[in-house]
Scaffold this motif. Sequence first.
Motif, PDB file in Angstrom:
ATOM      1  N   PHE A   1       1.055  -1.092  -0.367  1.00 19.63           N
ATOM      2  CA  PHE A   1       0.203  -0.038   0.611  1.00 19.63           C
ATOM      3  C   PHE A   1       0.735   1.143  -0.287  1.00 19.63           C
ATOM      4  CE2 PHE A   1      -1.892   2.999   2.603  1.00 19.63           C
ATOM      5  CZ  PHE A   1      -3.497   3.399   2.329  1.00 19.63           C
ATOM      6  N   VAL A   2       1.808   1.366   0.700  1.00 16.88           N
ATOM      7  CA  VAL A   2       3.052   2.977   0.315  1.00 16.88           C
ATOM      8  C   VAL A   2       3.813   2.688  -0.530  1.00 16.88           C
ATOM      9  CG1 VAL A   2       5.064   3.514   2.067  1.00 16.88           C
ATOM     10  CG2 VAL A   2       2.869   2.323   3.521  1.00 16.88           C
ATOM     11  N   ILE A   3       4.105   1.590  -0.788  1.00 13.93           N
ATOM     12  CA  ILE A   3       4.912   1.631  -1.436  1.00 13.93           C
ATOM     13  C   ILE A   3       4.110   2.294  -3.531  1.00 13.93           C
ATOM     14  CG2 ILE A   3       5.514   0.258  -4.499  1.00 13.93           C
ATOM     15  CD1 ILE A   3       7.048  -2.164  -1.446  1.00 13.93           C
ATOM     16  N   GLU A   4       2.815   1.658  -3.439  1.00 14.28           N
ATOM     17  CA  GLU A   4       1.075   2.506  -3.876  1.00 14.28           C
ATOM     18  C   GLU A   4       1.648   3.871  -3.956  1.00 14.28           C
ATOM     19  OE1 GLU A   4      -1.506   1.220  -5.766  1.00 14.28           O
ATOM     20  OE2 GLU A   4      -1.309  -0.733  -5.073  1.00 14.28           O
ATOM     21  N   LEU A   5       1.460   4.218  -2.872  1.00 16.90           N
ATOM     22  CA  LEU A   5       1.255   5.914  -2.064  1.00 16.90           C
ATOM     23  C   LEU A   5       2.034   6.457  -2.444  1.00 16.90           C
ATOM     24  CD1 LEU A   5      -0.672   6.249   1.558  1.00 16.90           C
ATOM     25  CD2 LEU A   5      -1.580   6.414  -0.815  1.00 16.90           C
ATOM     26  N   LEU A   6       3.571   5.945  -2.418  1.00 19.61           N
ATOM     27  CA  LEU A   6       4.736   6.797  -2.650  1.00 19.61           C
ATOM     28  C   LEU A   6       5.095   6.988  -4.543  1.00 19.61           C
ATOM     29  CD1 LEU A   6       6.771   5.682   0.231  1.00 19.61           C
ATOM     30  CD2 LEU A   6       6.536   7.518  -0.279  1.00 19.61           C
ATOM     31  N   GLU A   7       4.826   5.955  -4.835  1.00 18.34           N
ATOM     32  CA  GLU A   7       4.881   5.534  -6.463  1.00 18.34           C
ATOM     33  C   GLU A   7       4.272   7.014  -7.164  1.00 18.34           C
ATOM     34  OE1 GLU A   7       5.228   1.445  -7.357  1.00 18.34           O
ATOM     35  OE2 GLU A   7       6.657   2.281  -9.329  1.00 18.34           O
ATOM     36  N   ALA A   8       2.878   6.891  -6.497  1.00 19.50           N
ATOM     37  CA  ALA A   8       1.932   8.107  -7.301  1.00 19.50           C
ATOM     38  C   ALA A   8       2.103   9.192  -6.827  1.00 19.50           C
ATOM     39  CB  ALA A   8       0.274   7.565  -6.670  1.00 19.50           C
ATOM     40  N   SER A   9       3.004   9.566  -6.058  1.00 22.43           N
ATOM     41  CA  SER A   9       3.559  10.907  -5.781  1.00 22.43           C
ATOM     42  C   SER A   9       4.438  11.011  -6.149  1.00 22.43           C
ATOM     43  CB  SER A   9       4.177  11.195  -3.867  1.00 22.43           C
ATOM     44  OG  SER A   9       2.942  10.501  -3.060  1.00 22.43           O
ATOM     45  N   GLY A  10       5.642  10.049  -6.837  1.00 26.04           N
ATOM     46  CA  GLY A  10       6.463  11.561  -8.248  1.00 26.04           C
ATOM     47  C   GLY A  10       7.594   9.887  -7.334  1.00 26.04           C
ATOM     48  N   LEU A  11       7.800   8.990  -6.562  1.00 21.26           N
ATOM     49  CA  LEU A  11       9.211   8.014  -6.642  1.00 21.26           C
ATOM     50  C   LEU A  11       9.255   7.290  -7.105  1.00 21.26           C
ATOM     51  CD1 LEU A  11       8.158   9.627  -3.280  1.00 21.26           C
ATOM     52  CD2 LEU A  11       9.959   8.180  -2.204  1.00 21.26           C
ATOM     53  N   SER A  12      10.332   6.778  -7.321  1.00 19.66           N
ATOM     54  CA  SER A  12      11.506   5.784  -7.858  1.00 19.66           C
ATOM     55  C   SER A  12      10.324   4.898  -7.653  1.00 19.66           C
ATOM     56  CB  SER A  12      12.328   5.419  -8.569  1.00 19.66           C
ATOM     57  OG  SER A  12      12.788   5.301  -7.315  1.00 19.66           O
ATOM     58  N   ARG A  13      10.366   3.153  -8.098  1.00 19.51           N
ATOM     59  CA  ARG A  13       9.968   2.123  -7.380  1.00 19.51           C
ATOM     60  C   ARG A  13      10.847   2.133  -6.157  1.00 19.51           C
ATOM     61  NH1 ARG A  13       5.355  -1.420  -7.180  1.00 19.51           N
ATOM     62  NH2 ARG A  13       6.966  -2.884  -5.891  1.00 19.51           N
ATOM     63  N   LYS A  14      12.333   2.150  -6.357  1.00 19.69           N
ATOM     64  CA  LYS A  14      13.181   1.287  -5.722  1.00 19.69           C
ATOM     65  C   LYS A  14      13.068   2.619  -4.417  1.00 19.69           C
ATOM     66  CE  LYS A  14      18.242   0.779  -4.857  1.00 19.69           C
ATOM     67  NZ  LYS A  14      19.566   1.768  -5.851  1.00 19.69           N
ATOM     68  N   SER A  15      13.335   3.561  -4.771  1.00 15.40           N
ATOM     69  CA  SER A  15      13.061   4.289  -3.459  1.00 15.40           C
ATOM     70  C   SER A  15      10.918   4.059  -2.411  1.00 15.40           C
ATOM     71  CB  SER A  15      12.814   6.221  -3.883  1.00 15.40           C
ATOM     72  OG  SER A  15      13.890   5.880  -4.117  1.00 15.40           O
ATOM     73  N   ALA A  16      10.608   4.310  -3.245  1.00 21.16           N
ATOM     74  CA  ALA A  16       9.120   3.871  -3.092  1.00 21.16           C
ATOM     75  C   ALA A  16       9.099   2.458  -1.756  1.00 21.16           C
ATOM     76  CB  ALA A  16       8.113   3.719  -3.588  1.00 21.16           C
TER      77      ALA A  16
ATOM     78  N   GLY B   1      -5.938   8.723  -5.954  1.00 18.44           N
ATOM     79  CA  GLY B   1      -6.562   7.273  -7.119  1.00 18.44           C
ATOM     80  C   GLY B   1      -6.170   6.007  -6.560  1.00 18.44           C
ATOM     81  N   VAL B   2      -5.600   5.800  -5.246  1.00 17.91           N
ATOM     82  CA  VAL B   2      -5.253   4.011  -5.155  1.00 17.91           C
ATOM     83  C   VAL B   2      -5.998   3.443  -4.340  1.00 17.91           C
ATOM     84  CG1 VAL B   2      -3.087   3.687  -3.559  1.00 17.91           C
ATOM     85  CG2 VAL B   2      -2.390   5.068  -5.141  1.00 17.91           C
ATOM     86  N   THR B   3      -5.769   1.845  -4.796  1.00 18.54           N
ATOM     87  CA  THR B   3      -5.905   1.260  -3.710  1.00 18.54           C
ATOM     88  C   THR B   3      -6.205   1.687  -2.120  1.00 18.54           C
ATOM     89  OG1 THR B   3      -6.206  -0.307  -6.242  1.00 18.54           O
ATOM     90  CG2 THR B   3      -6.896  -1.101  -3.511  1.00 18.54           C
ATOM     91  N   LYS B   4      -7.584   1.303  -1.234  1.00 23.58           N
ATOM     92  CA  LYS B   4      -7.136   1.721  -0.395  1.00 23.58           C
ATOM     93  C   LYS B   4      -5.942   0.278   0.427  1.00 23.58           C
ATOM     94  CE  LYS B   4     -11.552   3.766   0.767  1.00 23.58           C
ATOM     95  NZ  LYS B   4     -13.067   3.992   1.610  1.00 23.58           N
ATOM     96  N   ILE B   5      -6.273   0.459   1.929  1.00 24.80           N
ATOM     97  CA  ILE B   5      -5.106  -0.541   2.551  1.00 24.80           C
ATOM     98  C   ILE B   5      -5.507  -1.787   3.077  1.00 24.80           C
ATOM     99  CG2 ILE B   5      -6.241  -0.061   4.665  1.00 24.80           C
ATOM    100  CD1 ILE B   5      -2.308  -0.049   5.719  1.00 24.80           C
ATOM    101  N   GLN B   6      -5.348  -2.688   2.717  1.00 27.35           N
ATOM    102  CA  GLN B   6      -5.416  -3.954   2.840  1.00 27.35           C
ATOM    103  C   GLN B   6      -5.948  -4.819   4.208  1.00 27.35           C
ATOM    104  OE1 GLN B   6      -6.552  -6.311   0.023  1.00 27.35           O
ATOM    105  NE2 GLN B   6      -7.993  -7.842   1.541  1.00 27.35           N
ATOM    106  N   ILE B   7      -7.157  -4.681   5.198  1.00 24.60           N
ATOM    107  CA  ILE B   7      -7.344  -4.676   6.158  1.00 24.60           C
ATOM    108  C   ILE B   7      -7.647  -6.348   6.845  1.00 24.60           C
ATOM    109  CG2 ILE B   7      -9.063  -4.667   8.313  1.00 24.60           C
ATOM    110  CD1 ILE B   7      -7.896  -2.303   7.717  1.00 24.60           C
ATOM    111  N   MET B   8      -6.655  -7.052   7.150  1.00 25.57           N
ATOM    112  CA  MET B   8      -7.475  -8.299   7.672  1.00 25.57           C
ATOM    113  C   MET B   8      -8.868  -8.542   8.222  1.00 25.57           C
ATOM    114  SD  MET B   8      -3.568  -9.477   9.998  1.00 25.57           S
ATOM    115  CE  MET B   8      -3.732 -11.027   9.981  1.00 25.57           C
ATOM    116  N   PRO B   9      -9.595  -9.498   7.504  1.00 27.90           N
ATOM    117  CA  PRO B   9     -10.668 -10.003   8.107  1.00 27.90           C
ATOM    118  C   PRO B   9     -10.618 -10.509   9.474  1.00 27.90           C
ATOM    119  CG  PRO B   9      -9.793 -12.271   6.659  1.00 27.90           C
ATOM    120  CD  PRO B   9      -8.651 -10.754   7.356  1.00 27.90           C
TER     121      PRO B   9
END
Length: 356
Positions: A18-33, A348-356
């Motif tokens: 989830f955090v990787i997606e947020l950071l990539e959507a904010s402009g970070l490279s995949r490696k930095s995210a 515009g990123v998918t919400k964080i996945q919660i454990m059932p």
Amino acid sequence: MTERAPPIRVKHEDAEAFVIELLEASGLSRKSAEIVANGLVQADLRGVESHGINRIPSYLARIRNGVLSPKAEPAVNQLTPVVAQVDGSNGFGFCAAHLAMETAISMARTFGIGMVSVKHSNHFGMSAWIVRQATDAGMMSLVFTNSSPALPIWGGKSQLMGVSPIACGAPGGDKSIPFILDMAPSVAARGKIYKALRRGEKIPSDWALDEDGKPTDDPEHALKGVMLPMGGPKGSALAIMMDVFSGVLSGSAFAGGVTGPYDMSKPGDVGHFIVAIKPDLFMTLDEFKERMDVLYWRVVESEKMDGVDRIYFPGEIEQLTEAERRKEGIPFVQSEIDALNAEAERLGVTKIQIMP
Ligand SMILES: NC(=O)c1ccc[n+]([C@@H]2O[C@H](COP(=O)([O-])OP(=O)(O)OC[C@H]3O[C@@H](n4cnc5c(N)ncnc54)[C@H](O)[C@@H]3O)[C@@H](O)[C@H]2O)c1
């Protein structure tokens, strides 16, 4: 749901993705995210929630305010065979510190020691994850940083030094765990006060003074006042030590000049000081590991004082918490999940996945 409701649990892999997606959507490279997300989730796993993924909204606000560069790539300047400097270029402190430790480890492998000064960086979260980078590579380490003013000098009453953590580590032996010390020079880390504020909780009254210089259990007033140094003048001396090695030496801000992660007015200009040391310089690796085993067992089996059930090695409580959270998930309260999902919605990123 109230703040006292049972925690919502999130698998660490889902938190990281989830955090990787947020950071990539904010402009970070995949490696930095990936580096930032890993550092934050390691804090949540180790029970250092004050420096976990809950920090994301403030980091993203810094990017939106133009004071943290998402696309910055830290650069190494090799000065001698054992000394280098990393310019963080006002990117995430996580990326600059990770590169600095990678560089220090590589020098230590060849020459026994590697020392890296980091300038123009930002907050790197929990120091222990950079110490872990070294212990995972079989190296001893020192990880110092400076930070924004929050702590008075002993005898003073206004914020001057940062609550800058002093951290170091050494790999363990076959019958022990790594030594990982990571401690703020205040009675408690400031992030713990922000956490209490987010969660609507009180704080112990020996952590901070309010804006009038009086002890307080209210996190809001504590944040307007000063943090109390641990051990009086010894705590504020350690904070000055972090500033000498991380700020003065590197060319970054110092003497109260670092901008805090919640201050959106200008870049942080944080400095770090990172050293990796090969443990088998003066004996074989087996001998070193056996000696760490002896030290560990002498410590944890020492005679306990009244009311103490178990004695822990530095870093051990966090290691046990991590083992439990890897299985059971990381606990959050609803307001924290809501704040993270608000960022997801904005980007515009998918919400964080919660454990059932
Ligand atoms: N990047 C920054 O600017 C910044 C600033 C402040 C704090 N921090 C982070 O905040 C975190 C919290 O710091 P803190 O000082 O509140 O940590 P803490 O008081 O929870 O722990 C400090 C150290 O004491 C050890 N410890 C704690 N209880 C123990 C026990 N019962 N027995 C044996 N050992 C024990 C821990 O393993 C740890 O090494 C750290 O991870 C630090 O890096 C970061």
